[in-house]
Design an enzyme around this catalytic site. Structure first.
Site, PDB file in Angstrom:
ATOM      1  N   SER A  14       8.444 -58.936  36.169  1.00  0.00           N
ATOM      2  CA  SER A  14       7.730 -58.341  35.067  1.00  0.00           C
ATOM      3  C   SER A  14       7.945 -59.094  33.872  1.00  0.00           C
ATOM      4  O   SER A  14       8.965 -59.772  33.605  1.00  0.00           O
ATOM      5  CB  SER A  14       8.143 -56.942  34.803  1.00  0.00           C
ATOM      6  OG  SER A  14       7.268 -56.216  33.639  1.00  0.00           O
TER       7      SER A  14
ATOM      8  N   TYR B 251      13.956 -49.826  33.840  1.00  0.00           N
ATOM      9  CA  TYR B 251      12.895 -50.512  34.424  1.00  0.00           C
ATOM     10  C   TYR B 251      13.158 -52.151  33.933  1.00  0.00           C
ATOM     11  O   TYR B 251      13.220 -53.058  34.880  1.00  0.00           O
ATOM     12  CB  TYR B 251      11.508 -50.086  34.148  1.00  0.00           C
ATOM     13  CG  TYR B 251      10.521 -51.144  34.742  1.00  0.00           C
ATOM     14  CD1 TYR B 251      10.151 -51.163  36.111  1.00  0.00           C
ATOM     15  CD2 TYR B 251       9.505 -51.875  33.884  1.00  0.00           C
ATOM     16  CE1 TYR B 251       9.374 -51.993  36.652  1.00  0.00           C
ATOM     17  CE2 TYR B 251       8.601 -52.624  34.392  1.00  0.00           C
ATOM     18  CZ  TYR B 251       8.559 -52.687  35.940  1.00  0.00           C
ATOM     19  OH  TYR B 251       7.515 -53.583  36.398  1.00  0.00           O
TER      20      TYR B 251
END
Length: 264
Positions: free
Chosen positions: A140, A153
């Site tokens: 990401s 995350y």
């Protein structure tokens, strides 16, 4: 270079990026193995793929990372080899760090990090024996920068970069490559399924996610990066890419920018 007759194993293939990558690679002639927890959804994705007889299914749960060896043996048995492992499975988060239960932190690490590296380690003997292979990891943009509501995350994605950068150096002599794909906002259900502080799903589509890159177009760009064996690629909008380079060259500027982001 092409995907014709290449064997590609994709985790997190029941929806979103994984689903559309499966459809794209099948269109480009690959033999595709699809995995996720949801067998029913995998069967639906298989029907959407061209040459469905060249698409195999293996249900698996990355959180159950101590019991993945039979899954690896099964995957290899389908076509006799695996050329590319795409570690795409994972889950996101939407909550302040102070309001996130430690059990939720652990679950994000278990799925996004430990599950991914456990599956990769089990594949390494096969790749090393063949002196060939490619490991692809969907990380990401948040694997490069940290933003509000995504502390755990971001931690899990940062960890992937550390592990796979090291692994790339270790496997260079064995002709095994590592490609890290860093998405920005992509129009998938990732924000709907994201965990809140108590571990339940957010069940809301973020505006930025809704306005993100179309997943079928993302899959085309990701496939191109895999073919080129890119070490690291950012498939994202201008602002997300700018944030990565601002962090690299002007970290204090980015820090001030991030503090102005909404945390509600």
């Amino acid at each position: 270079m092409s995907f014709t007759n290449k064997v590609v194993w994709i985790t997190g293939a029941s929806s979103g990026i994984g689903k559309h990558l499966a459809i794209e690679l099948s269109k480009q002639g690959a033999n595709v193995i699809l995995s996720s927890r949801n067998l029913k959804a995998l069967k639906t994705v298989k029907k959407l793929c061209e040459n469905s007889e060249k698409v195999k299914l293996i249900p698996l749960d990355l959180e159950d990372y101590n019991n993945l060896k039979p899954k690896v043996d099964n995957a290899i048995s389908f076509f006799g080899k695996i050329d590319i492992l795409v570690n795409n499975g994972g889950i996101s988060q939407r909550e302040l760090a102070k309001d996130t239960a430690i059990a939720v932190d652990k679950r994000l690490i278990d799925i996004n990090y430990l599950g991914t590296i456990a599956l990769t380690k089990l594949m390494l003997p096969h790749f090393i024996k063949n002196q060939s292979g490619q490991v692809v990891v969907t990380t990401s943009i948040v694997g490069k920068i940290g933003t509000p509501l995504r502390s755990s995350y971001a931690a899990s994605k940062h960890a992937l970069h550390g592990f796979f950068d090291s692994l790339r150096a270790e496997l260079y002599k064995d002709n095994i490559t590592v490609t890290l794909v860093c998405p920005g906002f992509v129009n998938t259900n990732v924000s709907i399924n994201a965990l809140t502080g108590d571990g339940t799903a957010q069940q809301i589509m973020d505006k930025a996610t809704k306005n993100g890159i179309a997943p079928d177009y993302f899959a085309k760009l990701m496939a191109k990066a895999i073919l080129k064996k890119r070490q690291e690629v950012y498939i994202a909008g201008f602002k997300e890419k700018l944030a990565v380079y601002t962090k690299r060259f002007f970290p204090k500027v980015l820090s001030r920018m991030i503090t102005k982001l909404s945390v509600t």
